[in-house]
Write an enzyme that holds these catalytic residues in place. Structure first.
Site, PDB file in Angstrom:
ATOM      1  N   ASP A 103     -11.875  -0.826   4.236  1.00 48.92           N
ATOM      2  CA  ASP A 103     -12.530  -0.598   5.976  1.00 48.92           C
ATOM      3  C   ASP A 103     -13.520  -1.278   6.454  1.00 48.92           C
ATOM      4  OD1 ASP A 103     -11.765   1.677   5.175  1.00 48.92           O
ATOM      5  OD2 ASP A 103     -12.740   2.698   3.799  1.00 48.92           O
ATOM      6  N   ARG A 134      -4.723   5.368  -3.867  1.00 49.48           N
ATOM      7  CA  ARG A 134      -3.783   3.900  -2.656  1.00 49.48           C
ATOM      8  C   ARG A 134      -3.971   2.741  -3.862  1.00 49.48           C
ATOM      9  NH1 ARG A 134      -7.491   4.869   1.468  1.00 49.48           N
ATOM     10  NH2 ARG A 134      -6.334   7.321   0.982  1.00 49.48           N
ATOM     11  N   ASP A 147      -7.116   0.075  -0.275  1.00 54.94           N
ATOM     12  CA  ASP A 147      -7.934   0.351   1.100  1.00 54.94           C
ATOM     13  C   ASP A 147      -8.855  -0.872   1.452  1.00 54.94           C
ATOM     14  OD1 ASP A 147      -8.232   2.163   2.853  1.00 54.94           O
ATOM     15  OD2 ASP A 147      -9.858   3.160   1.380  1.00 54.94           O
ATOM     16  N   ARG A 184       0.720  -1.314  -0.265  1.00 56.86           N
ATOM     17  CA  ARG A 184       0.244   0.126   0.633  1.00 56.86           C
ATOM     18  C   ARG A 184       0.960   1.616   0.115  1.00 56.86           C
ATOM     19  NH1 ARG A 184      -5.759   2.476   3.079  1.00 56.86           N
ATOM     20  NH2 ARG A 184      -4.724   3.567   3.132  1.00 56.86           N
TER      21      ARG A 184
END
Ligand code: ROI
Length: 161
Positions: free
Chosen positions: A100, A95, A98, A86
């Site tokens: 989440d 990026r 990611d 990353r």
């Protein structure tokens, strides 16, 4: 036996072959310890939310049942992000991957490292539409039914690929 918690993870990438990054990450999430893969949404393409001078994103949502605690799961997600080398050049910038934690059962968490439900999920089409594709019955803690959030969240540029 520890109870399994139903959780949802949002995936996003806009660098280094994003379709491949997200596809690999779905497979990696499917083999997380103490967790069972339930399903993944389709992949979606969308224009960036935030700074516009970056490539479009590929997004998806994965559902898992897990015996990991929220922080154990967060550690695993961050380890996977690192594995994808990353890079994050700036806040809300591009990026490679990611991950989440969107929802962890019906738990609400507000700690230094973690906010669950994810702080912006209720206003992001690239989260809500993939989530709705895989699960129509979700209630978001302290918020509304997913279906009523969707009514207020325009699809925008989001396209299923
Ligand atoms: N925009 C889109 N479309 N998809 C993302 O996953 C995404 N992730 C982010 C920011 C930079 C806010 N914008 C995004 O972190």
């Amino acid at each position: 036996m520890t109870a399994k918690i139903r959780c949802f993870i949002g995936l996003g990438s806009n660098l280094d072959d994003p379709v491949n990054q997200v596809t690999r990450a779905i497979n990696e999430l499917a083999s997380l310890e103490k967790s069972q893969f339930v399903q993944a949404s389709s992949l979606y393409a969308s224009a960036p939310v935030g700074p516009q001078d970056q490539p479009d994103f590929i997004n998806a949502v994965v559902e898992l049942n897990t015996e990991l605690t929220p922080l154990e799961l967060l550690d695993e997600l961050q380890a996977l992000e690192q594995k994808h080398q990353r890079v994050r050049e700036r806040h809300w910038g591009p990026r490679t991957l990611d991950l989440d934690l969107l929802l962890y059962g019906d738990k609400q968490i507000n700690s230094d490292r973690l906010t669950v439900p994810h702080a912006f999920m209720h206003e992001r089409s690239f989260v809500l539409y993939p989530l709705f594709e895989i699960s129509q019955d979700i209630e978001i803690p302290q918020d509304k039914l997913l279906s009523s959030l969707l009514v207020e969240c325009p699809l925008g540029s989001l396209t299923k690929i």
